[in-house]
Structures are given as structure tokens and as C-alpha cells.
Design a protein around this motif. Sequence first.
Motif, PDB file in Angstrom:
ATOM      1  N   LEU A 144     -16.964 -33.288  -1.112  1.00  0.00           N
ATOM      2  CA  LEU A 144     -17.734 -32.640  -0.054  1.00  0.00           C
ATOM      3  C   LEU A 144     -19.074 -32.117  -0.552  1.00  0.00           C
ATOM      4  N   GLY A 435     -20.769 -32.138   8.568  1.00  0.00           N
ATOM      5  CA  GLY A 435     -19.804 -31.672   7.575  1.00  0.00           C
ATOM      6  C   GLY A 435     -18.379 -31.813   8.057  1.00  0.00           C
ATOM      7  N   GLN A 439     -14.954 -33.683   6.442  1.00  0.00           N
ATOM      8  CA  GLN A 439     -13.666 -33.000   6.272  1.00  0.00           C
ATOM      9  C   GLN A 439     -12.537 -33.788   6.919  1.00  0.00           C
ATOM     10  N   SER A 577     -19.042 -21.833   4.114  1.00  0.00           N
ATOM     11  CA  SER A 577     -18.534 -22.995   3.397  1.00  0.00           C
ATOM     12  C   SER A 577     -19.450 -23.465   2.267  1.00  0.00           C
ATOM     13  N   LEU A 579     -20.745 -26.240   0.973  1.00  0.00           N
ATOM     14  CA  LEU A 579     -21.074 -27.598   1.386  1.00  0.00           C
ATOM     15  C   LEU A 579     -22.584 -27.786   1.215  1.00  0.00           C
ATOM     16  N   GLY A 585     -23.486 -26.372   5.192  1.00  0.00           N
ATOM     17  CA  GLY A 585     -23.123 -25.483   4.103  1.00  0.00           C
ATOM     18  C   GLY A 585     -23.879 -24.167   4.130  1.00  0.00           C
ATOM     19  N   PRO A 608     -14.386 -24.925   1.726  1.00  0.00           N
ATOM     20  CA  PRO A 608     -14.859 -25.788   2.816  1.00  0.00           C
ATOM     21  C   PRO A 608     -13.747 -26.498   3.573  1.00  0.00           C
TER      22      PRO A 608
END
Length: 637
Positions: A144, A435, A439, A577, A579, A585, A608
Motif C-alpha cells: 500500500l 486508496g 485495499q 492512514s 498511505l 494517506g 491502513p
Amino acid sequence: MLAQIDDVAKKTFDYVIVGGGTAGLTLAARLSADPSKSVLVLEAGEAHLDNQDILAVQAYGSHFANDGYVYRHKWIAQKHAANREGVWERGKGLGGSSGVNFLGWFRPPTQDIDGEFLSSEWLTARDPSSFKFLMVLFSDWETLGNPGWSFANYLERVKRTEGLIDPNKDIAERNYINVKDWKIGRDGPVKLSWPAVVDEGESRILDTFHIDGFRKNQTPYNGDPAGFWLVPSSRDPKTNTRSYATTAFYQPNASRPNLTVLVTATARQVLLSSADANGEVRATGVEFEHGGKVHQVHANKEVILSAGTLTSSHLLELSGIGSRDVLNKASIPIKIELPGVGENLQEHIYSGVSYELTDDAPLDTLDILRDPAVLAKHLELAKEGKGLFHAGCVGVGFLALSQLSPKRAPELHAKIGKIIQELESEGDADPVKKGLVEQYKLLKQRYSDKEGEGSPGFEWISFPACLSTPNLPTPGKRYVTMMLVLNHGFSRGTVHAVSKDPSVPPEIDPGYLSQNIDLDLMYEHLLRMRQVASLPPFKDIIARELNPGPEVTSKEDVKAWIRNSFMTIYHTIGTNSMLPKEKGGVVSPELKVYGTKNLRVVDISVLPLHIAANTQSTAYGLGEIAGDIIEGKWPKV
């Protein structure tokens, strides 16, 4: 050794840590081990030092009714979950939630952090049979966008905190505990042990799972928790008291002259400089409230937010860091536009299936303590190291999708693929959505439909009491609840400021069941639990199913019961997070907030993607990892 306001207000410290919880106290102990560094911890709650309400290991759950021990964070009505409203309790005081949790010590499976992905070498290889030899390991967190965050690096730091103490011979032999082969720390300050009392009934429940084809896991801390086993607790067996961040990391170091801890100090915002030529700002200190007055303290090196998933993101927004839309609505001047702040919220949920036990079942449960005479008896037994006050919540199991529901696994796996396709078709202009796609692709791998593959993300916890709704227990009867936990959920929520006034709480929207696949997974979970409960020896000690009850049988009714009765497991992550910024992020792999020179977040809000484990050990591990990062000891990739 606790500080007074005059020791802090208008003073300057090298490191100012906001939050004296699990990760915050761990990091404070690490940094203050260097006498040349000055460290301040601002904790909003009381100290609760040597408080028996906290130290008593059997008091879990009782703290939630006391505002002195917990914050009660309200969340809004959930349109996908019967319009339910509720609260999330979190630890209030030194030690944070490590002082009020249910003490279980878990670690995630290796594949939740280290996933397998094809190397470029294989793509050019002529012989497909060379595939398995040319796999390279990257962690899901690395994939990630976080180099160095591998399972091996994570494990090394968590083990530093662990102080496992062997179980007694009877408990070990009866419950397949073989600690000599465990990859677990033994010299760390957080004491880990099993309750002095593990009733025969717990063993019968575990035996049933084994009969149904699930393995007896004798090495659950070696990277694969799949199967059933008895989990140790953060408990010091010498004193039968809770071992938590305060006893492990604060009190042993409280006399350090360079470690300052101020309690009842509520942070209001991080003080930030104007942006430099590179567009970056510097955290110069923290504004906080103490004794009804507003004060400031200054940071020479760094400000570190360790206030927890629900508060650290709120503090960033109050400081002017976050989504432009959110900050504008709250009338907060923008310092750094960072759309991911307060997004990507993830939580573990569970449904409690409760069973009334037969009168001769060999399992004492917490229900019987409602009887004053029985309570008095067990208080006396406690003096001899016996009875319920020396028992605990110990029976657990972890299953992959292919084990839980082998027939339905392909259909569910395919449904996950369709969710990803639909999300990708919506475009990638939104960084948070970009993002999320990444995931979900990893979650699809975790929910593999192939036998022997995938993460054991379905968790079963045997709890010795009635912990379910809507049917109430009968006085005088005993109950065991199988908590069916969904660790790898797809639903996402948010935490956002609604006012520039720090005293106004943020709006919390868990987004429960906003992705219908979560309801499908929980439904399969319950079906398998009922199958197991129909088998001896568990069946032999069950008088009846209390919740959801034998009349709840159709798919529609079962799902309706789940919507109305599932509960939180208190493991909220993700609002800051770790990221890439372009994928929503908030912090970099060094845990530094994007756009800042010296502001970090060190708590589980940075995770994350959720893990198949309770989060206590990971919170401690983050404190250790952050210490290594700050001291330049974290691997540079």
C-alpha cells in the motif's frame, strides 16, 4: 512524580506527546531512555495510579459505565444497520484503553502483513513451474506504499514489549499449549499469562471445534493463528493484576528527570508555523486546557499525536489539517489540505450467539455473580487463587473463508471482485477512493476461495457470560457466548470536526454494513457456529440457544437479527492512514503528517488496513516502531 501545570505551561520540551495511552507511554519510555532528550506527555484523563478498579483483571467491561474511566464517543444513526445509534467507549486516563480492555493478547497472521506477489522475474520466466520459487514477499502495508513495514520488522518490535510467563502444567496439557515453540517475547515489561483457573467446559468447547475439522493450534504466535487455542492475557500472575501501559512503561520510568507527565490536560490544537518555501509547516507546540484555563507548551524537536483513532484525526482538523470541505464547514482556517484525515475508518464487529448451559455443565460463568451469596463465595475462593476472580476470557479460534464456508466461498470471492470493478469504474479523481481500491484488492486475496489459502480473518471468542441481545438471560442460569468477529470488513466510516470549538465532539459515522458483503460474511459466520454447536461435546453442555434463538432461521430473519444486534469490538483504526498522499494517506511510512516537518501520529489510527487480531499488541508495537524511526533505527528501504 506527576507534573503540575507550572512545570509545563510556557515551557519547552524536545518531544511533546499528546495522549498517555498504550502507544504514547510506550514511545515516551523509549525516547526518555536517552537522558539528553526531554519528553512531555499530555494526558486528558486522570492518572489512576494503583487503582484497583483498573488493576482487577476480572473488572473488564465494568469501566464502561464510569465516565472517569472511559470516553463515550457517540456515533450517528446507521442507515444500513436498522438506524441504530450508539457509543464507542475508549480508555480515559494513563494507559488509555490498555487499562480498560478485555486483556487478550493477539498478533495478526503473517499474511495480513506479508502478502505474496509476483516478481518481475517470473513475468519473463519461460517455465511456469518456477512460479513458486520466484515469489517475493512484500507486506500488505508495504504494498500500500510503506517500504519497510514487513511482518519481520513488526514482530521484532512487538516482541520487545512481551513478557510471557508459562502456564501451569495442567492448563497446558489439557488445552494443547506448547509455549516452548512460540516465537514470543519473554523479557518485556507487559506481563502475559493465562488465568489460574480454566474450567473443563472451556476445553469441551475447544474439543468440539477440533472434532469439526479445525486444528489444535499449538503455535499461534508463529505467524499463523488459524485453528483454536487458549489466548494469554495481559495479566501479571504474581499479583493477579492487569499489566498495562502504566505499569509496564510509565511507573518503572516515572523517576526519570527528563520524563514529564501532566494529567487532566486536554489538547485543543497543534500550534503550527507558517509554510516555508517548500510549502511545509512546523509544529511548534500544543495548546491545551488544564484546570479550566488554556495554556501552551512548546516543542523543540517534534509534536506526536497518540490520542487514538477517534481523537488524533479530530486534533489534526482542529489544527487546520484536513479536507477543505470539512474545514470550511467547521469554520477552521486551512493550514494543510489533506483529504484523507478522518477517512478510511475501519472497525471489528461481532455478533454474539449465546447458549444457556445445562445445570451440570462444568463451567462457571460471570452470570452467577449476580447472586449475592455466590458472589461472596467466589470472593472467598479468590483468596485461595480459585474461582471466577481467577478465571478469564481465553477460548479463541481463527478461520479463513475457505474453512468457514467452503461451498459459498467462490460466490463470495466473486462478489468481492465485482465490488472492486464497480469502484474502479467510478474513476480515480478521489484520492481516498483510489486508496480504497488498493485495499479491496488485498482483501480479495485475504478472502481466497482456495482451500488452505487466505487470511484467517473470522474470529470466534468464547465469552463466559451472556453478551448478546435481544433475549434476556434467566436469573440463576449460566451462559456462554460465542462472539463471531469479522476482522476483515469492507465497510468504511469517518470521523470529522463539525466546529472549530475543541469542546464540540466530532461527528462519528462508522458506516456499519455500508458494504453489504459484510452482512453476507457475518451470515455465513453464524451458520457455521450453529453447525459446530450441534456437535458433542459442546452440544452436551448446551440447554438451549438464547440468542438469536431457535425461531430465527430464515436468511432474512438471521440477517435482520445481525443488523439489530451486532456490536463493536473496540478496535477502530484508519483515520490517519499510512498511505501515499495521492491515495488518501495522512502519514508517511515514517508516521509523519504530510506537509509537516515534525508532526507525527503514533497510534492505531495510522493502520491502513485492518488485521485479524485484537489491536493491543500492535498499539504497543507502534510505540516501539516510532521510537526506532525517530532514533534512526528503522530499516531504510
